[in-house]
Enzyme design. Structure first.
Site, PDB file in Angstrom:
ATOM      1  N   ARG A  20     -29.654  27.309  23.667  1.00  0.00           N
ATOM      2  CA  ARG A  20     -28.478  26.703  24.308  1.00  0.00           C
ATOM      3  C   ARG A  20     -27.401  26.401  23.287  1.00  0.00           C
ATOM      4  O   ARG A  20     -26.215  26.671  23.528  1.00  0.00           O
ATOM      5  CB  ARG A  20     -28.863  25.424  25.069  1.00  0.00           C
ATOM      6  CG  ARG A  20     -29.667  25.696  26.318  1.00  0.00           C
ATOM      7  CD  ARG A  20     -30.088  24.426  26.998  1.00  0.00           C
ATOM      8  NE  ARG A  20     -30.903  23.650  26.070  1.00  0.00           N
ATOM      9  CZ  ARG A  20     -31.166  22.358  26.188  1.00  0.00           C
ATOM     10  NH1 ARG A  20     -30.689  21.677  27.206  1.00  0.00           N
ATOM     11  NH2 ARG A  20     -31.923  21.746  25.316  1.00  0.00           N
ATOM     12  N   ASN A  38     -31.161  24.437  30.579  1.00  0.00           N
ATOM     13  CA  ASN A  38     -32.537  24.877  30.784  1.00  0.00           C
ATOM     14  C   ASN A  38     -32.903  24.736  32.258  1.00  0.00           C
ATOM     15  O   ASN A  38     -32.394  23.855  32.954  1.00  0.00           O
ATOM     16  CB  ASN A  38     -33.518  24.035  29.963  1.00  0.00           C
ATOM     17  CG  ASN A  38     -33.520  24.410  28.500  1.00  0.00           C
ATOM     18  OD1 ASN A  38     -33.023  25.457  28.100  1.00  0.00           O
ATOM     19  ND2 ASN A  38     -34.094  23.549  27.679  1.00  0.00           N
TER      20      ASN A  38
END
Length: 93
Positions: A20, A38
């Site tokens: 990320r 996520n």
């Protein structure tokens, strides 16, 4: 210049490896706005907005696993999802 908005889901080794954060850095460098987060499935969800040229280049970089620690096995694209406007690119926790 045409604007493009797209939702993506990356699967593979994409959680617990800084994916990320890497996506956020890449998006910022490429003038892409949106979000990354996520999912409970182990996948990572991304919304990307920007010029068509930049978004297409971003998709290719994500598809090709943007860091040595992650491995994107599949990148699913969804152009039908309604995506809002973003001022920047953020990690959603």
């Amino acid at each position: 210049m045409t604007d493009m908005k797209i939702a993506m889901t990356a699967s593979g080794k994409v959680q617990g490896v800084g994916f990320r954060y890497t996506i956020q850095l890449l998006a910022t460098q490429m003038n892409i706005t949106g979000i990354v987060k996520n999912q409970s499935s182990g996948d990572v969800y991304i919304e990307a907005c920007g010029s068509e040229e930049n978004v297409q280049a971003f998709i290719e970089k994500v598809r090709n696993s943007p860091s040595r620690f992650c491995c994107v096995d599949h990148l699913y694209l969804d152009t039908s999802k309604k995506i809002g406007d973003y001022a920047n690119f953020s990690i959603i926790y």
